[in-house]
Design an enzyme around this catalytic site. Structure first.
Site, PDB file in Angstrom:
ATOM      1  N   PRO A  91     -13.169 -10.298 -13.034  1.00 37.68           N
ATOM      2  CA  PRO A  91     -13.628  -8.926 -13.309  1.00 37.68           C
ATOM      3  C   PRO A  91     -12.494  -7.939 -13.550  1.00 37.68           C
ATOM      4  O   PRO A  91     -12.719  -6.826 -14.031  1.00 37.68           O
ATOM      5  CB  PRO A  91     -14.406  -8.548 -12.035  1.00 37.68           C
ATOM      6  CG  PRO A  91     -13.923  -9.466 -10.969  1.00 37.68           C
ATOM      7  CD  PRO A  91     -13.510 -10.735 -11.663  1.00 37.68           C
ATOM      8  N   HIS A 106       0.819  -1.229   0.000  1.00 41.21           N
ATOM      9  CA  HIS A 106       0.000   0.000   0.000  1.00 41.21           C
ATOM     10  C   HIS A 106       0.846   1.269   0.000  1.00 41.21           C
ATOM     11  O   HIS A 106       0.475   2.266  -0.617  1.00 41.21           O
ATOM     12  CB  HIS A 106      -0.991  -0.037   1.178  1.00 41.21           C
ATOM     13  CG  HIS A 106      -2.023  -1.110   1.002  1.00 41.21           C
ATOM     14  ND1 HIS A 106      -2.330  -2.031   1.970  1.00 41.21           N
ATOM     15  CD2 HIS A 106      -2.783  -1.423  -0.074  1.00 41.21           C
ATOM     16  CE1 HIS A 106      -3.253  -2.865   1.503  1.00 41.21           C
ATOM     17  NE2 HIS A 106      -3.544  -2.519   0.273  1.00 41.21           N
ATOM     18  N   ASP A 111      -5.257  -0.611  -8.064  1.00 43.27           N
ATOM     19  CA  ASP A 111      -4.972  -1.630  -7.048  1.00 43.27           C
ATOM     20  C   ASP A 111      -5.917  -2.798  -7.296  1.00 43.27           C
ATOM     21  O   ASP A 111      -6.877  -3.009  -6.557  1.00 43.27           O
ATOM     22  CB  ASP A 111      -5.213  -0.999  -5.658  1.00 43.27           C
ATOM     23  CG  ASP A 111      -4.945  -1.975  -4.537  1.00 43.27           C
ATOM     24  OD1 ASP A 111      -4.447  -3.084  -4.796  1.00 43.27           O
ATOM     25  OD2 ASP A 111      -5.250  -1.619  -3.377  1.00 43.27           O
ATOM     26  N   THR A 117      -7.122  -6.890  -8.508  1.00 45.61           N
ATOM     27  CA  THR A 117      -6.788  -8.304  -8.402  1.00 45.61           C
ATOM     28  C   THR A 117      -5.967  -8.702  -9.635  1.00 45.61           C
ATOM     29  O   THR A 117      -5.745  -7.887 -10.534  1.00 45.61           O
ATOM     30  CB  THR A 117      -8.092  -9.140  -8.334  1.00 45.61           C
ATOM     31  OG1 THR A 117      -9.051  -8.552  -9.225  1.00 45.61           O
ATOM     32  CG2 THR A 117      -8.689  -9.123  -6.958  1.00 45.61           C
ATOM     33  N   ASP A 120     -18.047  -0.730 -11.331  1.00 47.66           N
ATOM     34  CA  ASP A 120     -16.979  -1.260 -12.181  1.00 47.66           C
ATOM     35  C   ASP A 120     -16.014  -0.134 -12.561  1.00 47.66           C
ATOM     36  O   ASP A 120     -16.422   0.870 -13.143  1.00 47.66           O
ATOM     37  CB  ASP A 120     -17.622  -1.871 -13.429  1.00 47.66           C
ATOM     38  CG  ASP A 120     -16.608  -2.561 -14.326  1.00 47.66           C
ATOM     39  OD1 ASP A 120     -15.392  -2.435 -14.070  1.00 47.66           O
ATOM     40  OD2 ASP A 120     -17.045  -3.229 -15.278  1.00 47.66           O
TER      41      ASP A 120
HETATM   42  N1  SAM Z   1      -3.358  -5.809  -3.237  1.00 44.58           N
HETATM   43  C1  SAM Z   1      -4.090  -6.775  -3.954  1.00 44.58           C
HETATM   44  C2  SAM Z   1      -3.323  -7.694  -4.839  1.00 44.58           C
HETATM   45  O1  SAM Z   1      -2.474  -7.247  -5.615  1.00 44.58           O
HETATM   46  O2  SAM Z   1      -3.571  -8.906  -4.734  1.00 44.58           O
HETATM   47  C3  SAM Z   1      -5.304  -6.192  -4.591  1.00 44.58           C
HETATM   48  C4  SAM Z   1      -6.260  -5.947  -3.485  1.00 44.58           C
HETATM   49  S1  SAM Z   1      -7.774  -5.201  -3.776  1.00 44.58           S
HETATM   50  C5  SAM Z   1      -8.701  -6.151  -2.613  1.00 44.58           C
HETATM   51  C6  SAM Z   1      -8.319  -5.758  -5.373  1.00 44.58           C
HETATM   52  C7  SAM Z   1      -9.735  -5.317  -5.659  1.00 44.58           C
HETATM   53  O3  SAM Z   1      -9.928  -5.131  -7.064  1.00 44.58           O
HETATM   54  C8  SAM Z   1     -10.828  -6.297  -5.220  1.00 44.58           C
HETATM   55  O4  SAM Z   1     -11.497  -5.799  -4.097  1.00 44.58           O
HETATM   56  C9  SAM Z   1     -11.748  -6.416  -6.438  1.00 44.58           C
HETATM   57  O5  SAM Z   1     -13.119  -6.411  -6.109  1.00 44.58           O
HETATM   58  C10 SAM Z   1     -11.337  -5.181  -7.239  1.00 44.58           C
HETATM   59  N2  SAM Z   1     -11.671  -5.256  -8.668  1.00 44.58           N
HETATM   60  C11 SAM Z   1     -11.519  -6.291  -9.522  1.00 44.58           C
HETATM   61  N3  SAM Z   1     -12.002  -5.952 -10.738  1.00 44.58           N
HETATM   62  C12 SAM Z   1     -12.449  -4.669 -10.648  1.00 44.58           C
HETATM   63  C13 SAM Z   1     -13.074  -3.780 -11.568  1.00 44.58           C
HETATM   64  N4  SAM Z   1     -13.321  -4.129 -12.838  1.00 44.58           N
HETATM   65  N5  SAM Z   1     -13.413  -2.528 -11.112  1.00 44.58           N
HETATM   66  C14 SAM Z   1     -13.158  -2.154  -9.828  1.00 44.58           C
HETATM   67  N6  SAM Z   1     -12.598  -2.980  -8.923  1.00 44.58           N
HETATM   68  C15 SAM Z   1     -12.241  -4.221  -9.323  1.00 44.58           C
END
Ligand code: SAM
Length: 293
Positions: A170, A71, A163, A165, A145
């Site tokens: 998604p 972070h 940040d 996934t 989204d």
């Molecule tokens: N630090 C982490 C890693 O690298 O593994 C990432 C953590 S953060 C929890 C990732 C977030 O991205 C998730 O909460 C997920 O819901 C979000 N996410 C995935 N696809 C997305 C999209 N299209 N728009 C917004 N958020 C999204």
């Protein structure tokens, strides 16, 4: 003798070809939360070695013990590369850790746009050490989204931290050229983006392709790295893409002054020296990047 209950969670750490030969296992104290959301399986565990951890679809997202590295690096690096950021955006980051760090800067506002309301609400409830700024009036949370949110925005944000996934489910579209073009359009004339860009050990071709993709849109693209024990490969990367400011041109003294002026202190990984050193890449990582013309 160790008399703790034998309850372990394991993550199959995936290579970029979707295969896995390595698992990371953590011994669990307590299973705190489990829900199939509209987008993914959300789990929160309390573990003996790494404190509370968030898993999405079986993939480790963040742990109380090592989250600060990730972070601090996804926020302070782009925010300090910018001379005076006022408007910041996190795409993804539903655990709130990136927003917490960003709000240490004197921003007017920081947005958090995560597709999954369940990640945000469960993080508020169980990961309050990580998402400690959800009540900050300068933070605006929008559960939608990030790809849609970014469309048709013009010169709104000074800094954007993506940040997300991993590039599956998604989040696939968050690594597309179209999305990065939308990010470019959404940034002010000297705006900067940083995104997580996986491990050089696990995603070498991905890092190469991302660099090319961003280089076709942004004049400045730089890879930087740090160590995160619970992420695949432990050695992690982010990619910074900038319209004007180049981190390699920022003198250490100016960086120190910016931190002092913004009254940022007490960080656990980031320092001006770490900023400078994080852009120095070992030869095997330099070789992943496209050759300069
Ligand atoms: N630090 C982490 C890693 O690298 O593994 C990432 C953590 S953060 C929890 C990732 C977030 O991205 C998730 O909460 C997920 O819901 C979000 N996410 C995935 N696809 C997305 C999209 N299209 N728009 C917004 N958020 C999204």
């Amino acid at each position: 003798m160790d008399e703790r209950v034998e309850h372990w969670i394991s993550e199959n750490q995936l290579f970029e070809n979707g295969l896995s030969d390595i698992k990371l296992s953590l011994r669990v104290k307590k299973h705190l939360y489990s829900k199939r959301s509209d987008y993914q399986q959300v789990e929160i565990f309390d573990t003996w070695g790494y404190g509370r951890v968030l898993q999405l679809d079986g993939v480790m997202q963040t742990t109380e013990k090592d989250e600060f590295v990730y972070h601090e690096m996804i926020t302070h690096v782009p925010l300090l590369t910018h001379p005076a950021p006022k408007k910041h955006l996190v795409i993804g980051g539903g655990d709130g850790g990136a927003s917490r760090e960003a709000l240490k800067h004197p921003l007017d506002i920081s947005y958090l746009v995560d597709i999954d309301e369940d990640v945000v609400s469960s993080s508020k409830q169980y990961l309050s050490k990580i998402g400690s700024e959800f009540e900050n009036p300068r933070l605006k949370v929008n559960c939608t989204d990030g790809i849609q949110f970014m469309r048709d925005r013009k010169k709104e944000f000074d800094v954007i931290s993506v940040d997300s996934t991993d590039p599956i489910g998604p989040a696939v579209g968050l690594f597309s050229k179209e999305f990065y073009q939308d990010v470019f359009n959404a940034l002010t004339d000297d705006g900067i983006m940083a995104c997580q860009s996986e491990s050089p050990f696990y995603y070498p071709n991905f890092i190469h392709d991302l660099h090319i993709k961003l280089g076709e849109i942004f004049p400045v693209v730089r890879l930087y790295t740090a160590v995160i024990p619970t992420y695949p490969g432990a050695y992690w990367s982010w990619t910074l893409a900038s319209k004007k400011h180049d981190p390699l041109d920022l003198p250490l003294a100016e960086l120190q002054q910016r931190m002092a002026r913004r009254k940022i202190n007490g960080l656990k990984w980031f320092s001006p020296e770490i900023y400078k050193s994080s852009f120095i890449l070992p030869p095997f990582v330099q070789q992943l990047l496209p050759k300069k013309k």
